[in-house]
Enzyme design. Structure first.
Site, PDB file in Angstrom:
ATOM      1  N   TYR B 112       1.850  34.634  20.688  1.00 16.32           N
ATOM      2  CA  TYR B 112       2.558  34.530  21.964  1.00 16.32           C
ATOM      3  C   TYR B 112       3.788  35.434  22.004  1.00 16.32           C
ATOM      4  O   TYR B 112       4.126  36.008  23.035  1.00 16.32           O
ATOM      5  CB  TYR B 112       2.986  33.079  22.234  1.00 16.32           C
ATOM      6  CG  TYR B 112       1.877  32.195  22.757  1.00 16.32           C
ATOM      7  CD1 TYR B 112       1.208  32.522  23.939  1.00 16.32           C
ATOM      8  CD2 TYR B 112       1.498  31.043  22.087  1.00 16.32           C
ATOM      9  CE1 TYR B 112       0.195  31.705  24.431  1.00 16.32           C
ATOM     10  CE2 TYR B 112       0.492  30.219  22.575  1.00 16.32           C
ATOM     11  CZ  TYR B 112      -0.156  30.553  23.747  1.00 16.32           C
ATOM     12  OH  TYR B 112      -1.147  29.753  24.229  1.00 16.32           O
ATOM     13  N   GLU B 206      -8.538  13.875  -2.669  1.00 17.37           N
ATOM     14  CA  GLU B 206      -9.065  14.278  -1.361  1.00 17.37           C
ATOM     15  C   GLU B 206      -8.564  13.410  -0.199  1.00 17.37           C
ATOM     16  O   GLU B 206      -8.097  13.921   0.806  1.00 17.37           O
ATOM     17  CB  GLU B 206     -10.611  14.243  -1.382  1.00 17.37           C
ATOM     18  CG  GLU B 206     -11.230  14.516  -0.003  1.00 17.37           C
ATOM     19  CD  GLU B 206     -12.756  14.498   0.010  1.00 17.37           C
ATOM     20  OE1 GLU B 206     -13.368  14.473  -1.082  1.00 17.37           O
ATOM     21  OE2 GLU B 206     -13.348  14.500   1.108  1.00 17.37           O
ATOM     22  N   ASP B 258     -14.485  12.926  -3.250  1.00 13.47           N
ATOM     23  CA  ASP B 258     -15.741  12.218  -3.073  1.00 13.47           C
ATOM     24  C   ASP B 258     -16.841  12.937  -3.855  1.00 13.47           C
ATOM     25  O   ASP B 258     -16.764  14.147  -4.078  1.00 13.47           O
ATOM     26  CB  ASP B 258     -16.150  12.216  -1.587  1.00 13.47           C
ATOM     27  CG  ASP B 258     -15.317  11.245  -0.753  1.00 13.47           C
ATOM     28  OD1 ASP B 258     -14.692  10.342  -1.329  1.00 13.47           O
ATOM     29  OD2 ASP B 258     -15.309  11.394   0.485  1.00 13.47           O
TER      30      ASP B 258
END
EC number: 5.6.2.2
Lengths: 386, 386
Positions: B112, B206, B258
């Protein structure tokens, strides 16, 4: 112009109320009623306030989404109810253990911890987290407590920065002395206390990048404000924190999001809660919150047309429309808390122009602009939407 | 058994190296060469290392994905190059200003801030952030610096908890004294210093729920460990923090995700970096990281079969397969850093059994199990995957 003409700390309306014993005694009460029913040969049951749209309403007086009084009765000796009855008791026992031991579990842990094969059968207590989550929601409605009060934590997201002292267990620290990082808001904020509040208001900011901009520009110090970064939709922890800072500490809440339907939805959720969690509005929502931007007026006033983006989807007057952003805006125009001139005007302008504007588009002016002009100007003039 | 037989703090291999002047002098060097070319009537150009798969390779010795030496030359006086050349110069000037003033901007702010209509034309310098992001990547490759060193910040996510003292600007605090929240890791950690490290290793986790479990169980104190919660895929800030803690502070890095293709991918990115960001591996990756779980062996060893979940997608031997998790696992089996017996074995078992296992499934044993048995047992015995 004197500063803080409009925005200043108010008198608290609620007191710190975290009391694990309250939850325990409610659980014991229900447990006892089941036991007594069994002993006297009756069919034990629970009365659970019904979920869903037809048991919620918008209470004009409190400006909160509230739960109606429709109940659903869950019997033990009913083939259609027995499994859920058993699951309800299992989770109640689990919650009792958590709260007694001062431990917390996530929704997922609560599922895994209670999943087992019932001895002598091939039946599992829970097959899927989609079975345990609704039971926990049932308990929230039945006991009238947040799941955080039952020590079941929600996903955490968000951080804060500003001159307030936080007490969390044995630790006490000032949230303006943690470098550029800030304090990560935990999933449960029930037990947090605020021995010292040296800010005039809390500015809730949608994006981390904007919060970090404000921190870098020393906005919190210069404007005596607390920054709460939601990092997208506000987590339950952050919503509860906002509620507590407003009602227990008297901090005005000002919300700063992108000027698009998603940003306005974030504001809406902080302010009024969501229909899904309607029964929690009185603990999670903050109807007095106000909105500083981005608005469609900002686009004109600050000459930002060049850095707007087009709304996604098909406008209502085109074939196949409305979809996407257009549909979302039309839905928001129907929200009870957006039934006022100011919001209807903004939403109509967005539809008409077909544009959205991001917080960070303000960087087109200069990096400092948002912290030194845009926000102080609007906030100190009380140029806020209801 | 003596504790920490296997895991202990090592001698640092890198030094704190943040030096804004380095970036500035590189920028000036490039600026000067452009100026001199113009003055002497030559066509200015930049040599930019090529992006993409055919300019990266896995360096067996350093165990890092590295960038090859293919260059692409970008000329000013070339119709196909002129726009990008102009954009490159704009961003370079912007970075110079940021670094000189000690300010940071997000990728979006950088877009921007540099978007404007070129006077006398109807041409915008940038039409879309998809134009500015690649220019910033080009600069990273061209200057051999992280965009964080150019003060352009990445999205932040993640928090840490444990007995280390952090210095960030004028603030200094202990990351084990911040209640249950922990310290929110900022987008840029280049300037952070560590006056005191009282832990033996860092455990990268995690999910926030698991990190919070370990904090509640006082694992960091009991095991003398730092917890780093990634909250999903590790952000660049977290990856850089891990790298710095390992190389500058000698902390062994142990990763806990996991037991599924996504978790193993998170590990892979921390360890080796990604192909997209190959040119940053030597600053963002930590090839010495090791993996504690979840593994398929855990399922057997700890009797967790009851709380596994089925892999998603179609197996390779079924019609339409492999898709979903199966496809992902087969891809991971090809990664150079998974070319070892241990990982091949785990990945094959997952394919064969068709299951995945979550960290939180360990709650099936008890809430304490992960903190008091699973992790200490595996870590203190060095039962880790490479």
């Amino acid at each position: 112009m004197p500063k803080r003409k409009v925005i200043h700390r108010e008198k608290p309306k609620e007191k710190f109320s975290y009391d694990p014993k309250k939850v325990l005694s409610k659980l014991e009460e229900y447990g006892r009623s089941v036991l007594e029913a069994i002993k006297s040969g009756k069919n034990p049951y629970f009365d659970i306030p019904m979920r869903g749209l037809n048991n919620v309403y918008f209470d004009e007086k409190s400006r909160l989404i509230k739960m109606g009084d429709k109940l659903s009765r869950r019997y033990f000796l009913n083939v259609a109810h027995a499994r859920k009855f058993m699951q309800t008791l299992l989770i109640m026992a689990y919650v009792k253990r958590l709260v007694s031991e001062g431990k917390h579990a996530s929704l997922r842990e609560a599922y895994y911890a209670n999943k087992h094969t019932i001895p002598g059968t091939r039946e599992n207590t829970f097959e899927d987290q989609r079975e345990s989550d609704p039971i926990i929601e049932d308990l929230e409605r039945m006991l009238g407590v947040l799941r955080e009060e039952m020590h079941i934590t929600a996903d955490r997201r968000g951080y804060i920065y500003g001159d307030i002292v936080i007490r969390d267990g044995e630790d006490e620290f000032n949230a303006s002395k943690l470098g550029s990082g800030g304090w990560a808001v935990p999933g449960t904020v029930e037990h947090i206390q605020f021995p010292e509040i040296n800010v005039d208001y809390a500015l809730v900011v949608e994006t981390a990048a904007m919060a970090d901009r404000l921190i870098e520009e020393k906005f919190p110090k210069r404007e005596n404000a607390l920054i709460i970064a939601t990092q997208g939709q506000a987590s339950r922890g952050v919503r509860r924190l906002i509620h507590r800072l407003h009602y227990e500490e008297g901090l005005p809440i000002i919300v700063f999001t992108d000027g698009d339907p998603y940003g306005w939805y974030i504001y809406s959720t902080i302010k009024q809660g969501s229909i899904n969690l309607a029964y929690l509005s009185d603990k999670l929502a903050t109807p007095e919150a106000r909105f500083v931007g981005m608005t469609m007026d900002d686009v004109e006033r600050y000459g930002l047309k060049n850095v707007t983006e087009k709304l996604k989807g098909i406008p209502p007057n085109k074939k196949g429309g409305p979809t996407g952003d257009y549909k979302r805006i039309l839905e928001e125009m129907e929200y009870p808390w957006f039934q006022n001139k100011e919001w209807q005007r903004q939403l109509k302008m967005a539809l008409k122009w077909g544009v959205r504007i991001e917080q960070q588009a303000l960087a087109n002016k200069s990096l400092e602009f948002v912290a030194k002009e845009y926000l102080p100007e609007k906030i100190n003039n009380g140029d806020l939407l209801p």
